[in-house]
Design an enzyme around this catalytic site. Structure first.
Site, PDB file in Angstrom:
ATOM      1  N   HIS A  75       0.860  -1.193   0.000  1.00 28.82           N
ATOM      2  CA  HIS A  75       0.000   0.000   0.000  1.00 28.82           C
ATOM      3  C   HIS A  75       0.885   1.228   0.000  1.00 28.82           C
ATOM      4  CE1 HIS A  75      -4.033  -1.679   1.107  1.00 28.82           C
ATOM      5  NE2 HIS A  75      -3.259  -2.725   1.159  1.00 28.82           N
ATOM      6  N   TYR A 205      -8.719   4.733   8.439  1.00 28.38           N
ATOM      7  CA  TYR A 205      -8.816   5.019   9.882  1.00 28.38           C
ATOM      8  C   TYR A 205      -9.921   6.065  10.018  1.00 28.38           C
ATOM      9  CZ  TYR A 205      -4.258   2.824  10.637  1.00 28.38           C
ATOM     10  OH  TYR A 205      -3.215   1.921  10.705  1.00 28.38           O
ATOM     11  N   PRO A 296      -2.460  -0.429  19.076  1.00 31.14           N
ATOM     12  CA  PRO A 296      -2.241  -0.840  17.680  1.00 31.14           C
ATOM     13  C   PRO A 296      -2.621   0.203  16.625  1.00 31.14           C
ATOM     14  CG  PRO A 296      -4.103  -2.021  18.644  1.00 31.14           C
ATOM     15  CD  PRO A 296      -3.488  -1.220  19.741  1.00 31.14           C
ATOM     16  N   LYS A 300       2.432  -0.439  14.957  1.00 31.79           N
ATOM     17  CA  LYS A 300       3.882  -0.386  15.207  1.00 31.79           C
ATOM     18  C   LYS A 300       4.477  -1.568  15.972  1.00 31.79           C
ATOM     19  CE  LYS A 300       4.812   3.351  13.125  1.00 31.79           C
ATOM     20  NZ  LYS A 300       5.076   2.923  11.782  1.00 31.79           N
ATOM     21  N   TYR A 388       4.314   6.643   9.689  1.00 31.46           N
ATOM     22  CA  TYR A 388       3.482   5.469   9.403  1.00 31.46           C
ATOM     23  C   TYR A 388       4.278   4.387   8.671  1.00 31.46           C
ATOM     24  CZ  TYR A 388      -0.919   3.051   8.431  1.00 31.46           C
ATOM     25  OH  TYR A 388      -1.928   2.134   8.395  1.00 31.46           O
TER      26      TYR A 388
HETATM   27  P1  RFL Z   1       4.824 -12.007  20.953  1.00 37.11           P
HETATM   28  O1  RFL Z   1       4.302 -12.093  19.581  1.00 37.11           O
HETATM   29  O2  RFL Z   1       3.860 -11.799  22.059  1.00 37.11           O
HETATM   30  O3  RFL Z   1       5.681 -13.311  21.224  1.00 37.11           O
HETATM   31  C1  RFL Z   1       6.142 -13.660  22.516  1.00 37.11           C
HETATM   32  C2  RFL Z   1       6.201 -15.169  22.601  1.00 37.11           C
HETATM   33  O4  RFL Z   1       6.761 -15.541  23.861  1.00 37.11           O
HETATM   34  C3  RFL Z   1       6.049 -16.651  24.357  1.00 37.11           C
HETATM   35  N1  RFL Z   1       6.288 -16.729  25.820  1.00 37.11           N
HETATM   36  C4  RFL Z   1       7.135 -17.613  26.381  1.00 37.11           C
HETATM   37  N2  RFL Z   1       7.895 -18.610  25.861  1.00 37.11           N
HETATM   38  C5  RFL Z   1       8.632 -19.368  26.715  1.00 37.11           C
HETATM   39  N3  RFL Z   1       8.627 -19.175  28.073  1.00 37.11           N
HETATM   40  C6  RFL Z   1       7.866 -18.196  28.636  1.00 37.11           C
HETATM   41  N4  RFL Z   1       7.871 -18.029  29.961  1.00 37.11           N
HETATM   42  C7  RFL Z   1       7.077 -17.369  27.781  1.00 37.11           C
HETATM   43  N5  RFL Z   1       6.210 -16.345  27.994  1.00 37.11           N
HETATM   44  C8  RFL Z   1       5.751 -15.966  26.796  1.00 37.11           C
HETATM   45  C9  RFL Z   1       4.611 -16.366  23.964  1.00 37.11           C
HETATM   46  O5  RFL Z   1       3.809 -17.540  23.958  1.00 37.11           O
HETATM   47  C10 RFL Z   1       4.808 -15.789  22.564  1.00 37.11           C
HETATM   48  O6  RFL Z   1       4.746 -16.773  21.549  1.00 37.11           O
HETATM   49  O7  RFL Z   1       5.922 -10.850  21.093  1.00 37.11           O
HETATM   50  P2  RFL Z   1       6.958 -10.208  20.004  1.00 37.11           P
HETATM   51  O8  RFL Z   1       7.725 -11.295  19.317  1.00 37.11           O
HETATM   52  O9  RFL Z   1       7.677  -9.157  20.750  1.00 37.11           O
HETATM   53  O10 RFL Z   1       6.028  -9.562  18.884  1.00 37.11           O
HETATM   54  C11 RFL Z   1       5.225  -8.444  19.171  1.00 37.11           C
HETATM   55  C12 RFL Z   1       3.945  -8.473  18.343  1.00 37.11           C
HETATM   56  O11 RFL Z   1       3.311  -9.719  18.540  1.00 37.11           O
HETATM   57  C13 RFL Z   1       2.982  -7.323  18.694  1.00 37.11           C
HETATM   58  O12 RFL Z   1       3.702  -6.148  18.987  1.00 37.11           O
HETATM   59  C14 RFL Z   1       1.997  -7.014  17.557  1.00 37.11           C
HETATM   60  O13 RFL Z   1       1.093  -8.076  17.359  1.00 37.11           O
HETATM   61  C15 RFL Z   1       1.227  -5.725  17.830  1.00 37.11           C
HETATM   62  N6  RFL Z   1       0.224  -5.412  16.796  1.00 37.11           N
HETATM   63  C16 RFL Z   1       0.596  -4.838  15.607  1.00 37.11           C
HETATM   64  N7  RFL Z   1       1.901  -4.607  15.340  1.00 37.11           N
HETATM   65  C17 RFL Z   1       2.266  -4.118  14.114  1.00 37.11           C
HETATM   66  O14 RFL Z   1       3.462  -3.879  13.896  1.00 37.11           O
HETATM   67  N8  RFL Z   1       1.364  -3.891  13.101  1.00 37.11           N
HETATM   68  C18 RFL Z   1       0.027  -4.104  13.304  1.00 37.11           C
HETATM   69  O15 RFL Z   1      -0.748  -3.956  12.373  1.00 37.11           O
HETATM   70  C19 RFL Z   1      -0.410  -4.565  14.599  1.00 37.11           C
HETATM   71  N9  RFL Z   1      -1.710  -4.809  14.834  1.00 37.11           N
HETATM   72  C20 RFL Z   1      -1.140  -5.720  17.004  1.00 37.11           C
HETATM   73  C21 RFL Z   1      -2.092  -5.381  15.997  1.00 37.11           C
HETATM   74  C22 RFL Z   1      -1.573  -6.344  18.175  1.00 37.11           C
HETATM   75  C23 RFL Z   1      -2.926  -6.616  18.354  1.00 37.11           C
HETATM   76  N10 RFL Z   1      -3.288  -7.303  19.539  1.00 37.11           N
HETATM   77  C24 RFL Z   1      -4.036  -8.491  19.543  1.00 37.11           C
HETATM   78  C25 RFL Z   1      -2.548  -7.014  20.752  1.00 37.11           C
HETATM   79  C26 RFL Z   1      -3.437  -5.633  16.182  1.00 37.11           C
HETATM   80  C27 RFL Z   1      -3.863  -6.215  17.373  1.00 37.11           C
HETATM   81  C28 RFL Z   1      -5.340  -6.422  17.564  1.00 37.11           C
HETATM   82  C1  PHB Z   2      -4.285  -4.956  10.865  1.00 36.87           C
HETATM   83  O1  PHB Z   2      -4.346  -5.136   9.643  1.00 36.87           O
HETATM   84  O2  PHB Z   2      -4.513  -5.858  11.690  1.00 36.87           O
HETATM   85  C2  PHB Z   2      -3.936  -3.602  11.370  1.00 36.87           C
HETATM   86  C3  PHB Z   2      -3.641  -2.597  10.453  1.00 36.87           C
HETATM   87  C4  PHB Z   2      -3.335  -1.329  10.909  1.00 36.87           C
HETATM   88  C5  PHB Z   2      -3.321  -1.075  12.261  1.00 36.87           C
HETATM   89  C6  PHB Z   2      -3.609  -2.072  13.176  1.00 36.87           C
HETATM   90  C7  PHB Z   2      -3.916  -3.351  12.720  1.00 36.87           C
HETATM   91  O3  PHB Z   2      -3.038   0.176  12.697  1.00 36.87           O
END
Ligand code: RFL
Ligand code: PHB
Length: 398
Positions: A75, A205, A296, A300, A388
């Site tokens: 995009h 958004y 989110p 980031k 962004y």
């Molecule tokens: P994770 O993905 O949480 O992975 C951590 C892993 O550690 C495991 N763990 C353990 N393993 C062994 N021993 C233990 N004691 C442990 N404790 C925990 C867990 O099971 C897990 O598998 O962290 P990491 O790698 O730092 O990654 C971070 C991302 O997952 C997170 O920041 C993003 O998902 C945030 N986020 C978004 N980020 C973006 O860059 N772009 C997006 O569009 C975006 N959209 C989002 C999001 C997060 C969302 N939610 C659900 C919080 C949208 C949503 C709705």
């Molecule tokens: C997503 O596609 O899940 C998404 C995209 C943009 C955001 C957050 C989540 O800011």
């Protein structure tokens, strides 16, 4: 008791842990990953979708982007909607061609896990780290226990806690070694995945007097959408018809309609900003959500996790190739610049698009004034665009 030895012991097989393992391997540095959850659970966890240019570049450099390059959707702009009026922000035009790519986090995790295991990498699922000890010596150890009750010790030169917000990495850091910062927002996101073609060519958004909405996507046939809801709301209160009705209202603009379809995933996520200002203690290093959480709204979190890993790899390579701890000593400082930038941008996007006070209130008028400024100013649009898509790494070298 099982005993494993490696150079870098990694806790967590999320994006941070997996990217770190692959990147170290590229430099001939060994690592072992411990993951609390099952492979099915980790690969099925619905989360992020927006990858910055830097993240895509890194996955390409690691040679792991075959599927990302064919299935990811690029995009080069975004729509910002306020009171049913849309502004287009063309990133590529404003940032010298930088873009974002939509590709689900679970797909990234699947690709990296498959490649790691295919290459004979060690990754123990359903094996939780229970304690990190001796990280103030040059032989730290991670105690672990598998779901089956088997206990063991992973002995290493360094521990990388990539174990997310609820992991043990941050809890293990000496309490007097950092200051923490927290915001809990008075709203959550209800997110859905639906089998319907996206109704838009770019993400939308939207601020609406009913609250925030976001239209994202996963493919040409799957849409990802979010709604601002109160923190105490339950999924049971949101049958599919109500979700589509509310999305249509909040995303509306003249002459446009939202296509609806069968919803196959629904979840509610609270919104918070959290961080600590020190990401290491002795030979223990935190990366990704283990050290910081952003709401989110700016997309980031995953991108920050991958960016932390870049700095951590710089540190480990400097140690193993040059026998120097300098880059590891600088890790927190290098990573924090980008983290604070993302904290600010994520907070800004959250405040700008969520309903925080009565429609027509002073807060609303400030939101509206910012939107009007974005509309009239190329400089303001550029600020939004460069944050962004993510600033290049060199930008932070000052
Ligand atoms: P994770 O993905 O949480 O992975 C951590 C892993 O550690 C495991 N763990 C353990 N393993 C062994 N021993 C233990 N004691 C442990 N404790 C925990 C867990 O099971 C897990 O598998 O962290 P990491 O790698 O730092 O990654 C971070 C991302 O997952 C997170 O920041 C993003 O998902 C945030 N986020 C978004 N980020 C973006 O860059 N772009 C997006 O569009 C975006 N959209 C989002 C999001 C997060 C969302 N939610 C659900 C919080 C949208 C949503 C709705
Ligand atoms: C997503 O596609 O899940 C998404 C995209 C943009 C955001 C957050 C989540 O800011």
């Amino acid at each position: 008791m099982k005993k494993i030895t490696t150079q870098v012991g990694i806790i967590g097989a999320g994006p941070a842990g997996l990217v770190l393992a692959h990147w170290l391997k590229k430099h001939g540095i060994s690592s072992v990953i411990l993951e609390l959850r099952s492979r099915e659970y980790v690969e099925g966890r619905v989360r992020a979708g927006l990858l910055e240019q830097n993240t895509v570049d890194i996955i390409n450099d690691l040679g792991l982007a075959d599927r990302l390059n064919t299935e990811g959707i690029e995009h080069d702009g975004v729509y910002l909607s306020f009171d049913e009026e849309r502004i287009h922000v063309p990133f590529a035009e404003l940032t010298g061609g930088r873009k974002i790519t939509i590709y689900g986090q679970q797909e990234v995790v699947k690709d990296l896990t498959d490649a790691w295991l295919e290459q004979g990498g060690q990754l123990y699922f359903e094996t939780g780290a229970t304690a990190i000890v001796d990280f103030d010596t040059d032989r730290p150890k991670i105690h672990f226990e598998s779901d089956g009750g088997e206990q063991g010790i992973l002995e290493c030169d360094f521990v990388a806690a990539c174990d997310g917000f609820h992991g043990i990495g941050r809890k293990t850091m000496p309490k007097d070694s950092y200051q923490s910062y927290d915001i809990t927002y008075p709203f959550s996101w209800l997110g859905i995945l639906a089998n319907v073609a996206p109704s838009t060519d770019e993400l939308i958004y939207a601020y609406h007097e009913n609250g925030f909405a976001l239209h994202s996507l996963r493919s040409e046939t799957v849409s990802r959408l979010y709604l601002q809801v109160d923190n105490d709301e339950k999924l049971e209160d949101w049958p599919d018809e109500r979700i589509w009705e509310e999305l249509s209202t909040r995303l509306a603009t003249k002459g446009w309609t939202l296509k609806s379809g069968p919803i196959f995933d629904k979840s509610i996520t609270p919104m918070r900003s959290h961080m600590i200002d020190n990401l290491s203690s002795g030979r223990l290093f935190l990366a990704g959500d283990a050290g910081h959480i952003v709401p989110p709204t700016g997309g980031k979190g995953l991108n920050l996790a991958v960016a932390d890993i870049k700095h951590l790899v710089d540190g480990f390579v400097d140690f193993y190739k040059n026998n120097s701890l300098q880059n590891l000593d600088d890790y927190t400082q290098m990573a924090l610049r980008r983290i604070w930038r993302a904290q600010d941008f994520s907070n800004f996007m959250t405040q700008l698009f969520h309903k925080q006070d009565e429609h027509g209130s002073y807060t609303y008028k400030l939101q509206k004034a910012k939107i009007d400024y974005i509309k009239m100013s190329k400089a303001y649009k550029t600020t939004i665009a460069e944050n962004y898509v993510g600033l290049p790494f060199e930008t932070y070298e000052f």
